[in-house]
Design a protein around this motif. Structure first.
Motif, PDB file in Angstrom:
ATOM      1  N   ASN A  79      44.507  -9.870  36.612  1.00  0.00           N
ATOM      2  CA  ASN A  79      45.439  -9.126  35.749  1.00  0.00           C
ATOM      3  C   ASN A  79      46.572  -9.969  35.172  1.00  0.00           C
ATOM      4  O   ASN A  79      47.628  -9.430  34.841  1.00  0.00           O
ATOM      5  N   SER A  80      46.370 -11.260  35.028  1.00  0.00           N
ATOM      6  CA  SER A  80      47.419 -12.125  34.468  1.00  0.00           C
ATOM      7  C   SER A  80      47.163 -12.397  32.997  1.00  0.00           C
ATOM      8  O   SER A  80      46.039 -12.277  32.513  1.00  0.00           O
ATOM      9  N   LYS A  98      48.549 -13.491  40.631  1.00  0.00           N
ATOM     10  CA  LYS A  98      48.136 -12.174  40.133  1.00  0.00           C
ATOM     11  C   LYS A  98      49.288 -11.501  39.399  1.00  0.00           C
ATOM     12  O   LYS A  98      50.445 -11.649  39.775  1.00  0.00           O
ATOM     13  N   ASN A  99      48.941 -10.750  38.353  1.00  0.00           N
ATOM     14  CA  ASN A  99      49.925  -9.958  37.593  1.00  0.00           C
ATOM     15  C   ASN A  99      51.072 -10.811  37.071  1.00  0.00           C
ATOM     16  O   ASN A  99      52.205 -10.350  36.960  1.00  0.00           O
ATOM     17  N   GLU A 132      53.281 -11.950  39.964  1.00  0.00           N
ATOM     18  CA  GLU A 132      54.265 -11.075  39.315  1.00  0.00           C
ATOM     19  C   GLU A 132      55.422 -11.799  38.645  1.00  0.00           C
ATOM     20  O   GLU A 132      56.403 -11.173  38.235  1.00  0.00           O
TER      21      GLU A 132
END
Length: 190
Positions: A79-80, A98-99, A132
């Motif tokens: 999800n990046s 991630k993210n 994140e």
């Protein structure tokens, strides 16, 4: 006084991580099938990167104008996103969690030269963008840097030191200025 003699420069054996033929093949693929693919063809570009050894998670968004020197030195978590005209100068390893987001025109630079060496020796140090984190527009990140989980690096900042978890960091050189407010339901309690 002599500061550098480039005729003494020697690329260390195995520095690129693949043969000259594979490097050249990647550059041809990147200049054609990768960069000329439609904006929405994220799975296609991820497939091409995986074919060259990149470790790409699921639902990763990489724009067609992104430049990646050596994909076999790249890891991106689920999800990046990597934005338009970002450059991942993977002389060394780049790990994006991630993210995480690396926004347009940002430059992640894992390599440089020893300015004190007459032979102008080259070196590489890894860059880690933790889960994140958001590297905003037109940010420069120097070799060997870690951007902490959930950190925000403000537009046009230059990062020469590790940035802490959950902080908003800005400037040249970038410095932490205030905490990023997060969703506390996601914080693990001891």
């Amino acid at each position: 006084m002599i500061f550098q003699k480039l005729n003494k420069f020697v690329l260390p054996k195995g520095f690129r991580g693949r043969s000259a033929l594979i490097v050249q093949l990647w550059w041809i693929i990147q200049a054609s099938l990768f960069s000329m693919s439609p904006q929405f063809a994220y799975k296609w570009r991820n497939f091409l990167l995986r074919c060259f050894g990149a470790r790409i998670g699921s639902n990763v968004v990489i724009r067609p104008s992104v430049k990646i020197t050596y994909p076999w030195k790249l890891t991106i978590g689920d999800n990046s996103w990597v934005g338009d005209n970002a450059e991942l100068y993977t002389l060394g390893e780049i790990t994006i969690g991630k993210n995480a987001v690396v926004s347009q025109k940002s430059y992640l630079c894992t390599g440089s030269h020893d300015y004190q060496s007459e032979a102008f020796d080259i070196f590489a140090k890894p860059i880690v963008i933790e889960d994140e984190a958001w590297v905003a527009t037109d940010v420069f990140i120097a070799p060997g840097i870690t951007i902490g989980k959930g950190a925000v690096i403000g537009s046009r900042s230059s990062v020469y030191k590790d940035m802490p978890v959950g902080m908003i960091c800005i400037g040249n050189p970038a410095k932490p200025v205030k905490p990023r407010i997060g969703n506390e339901t996601n914080i693990t309690k001891p």
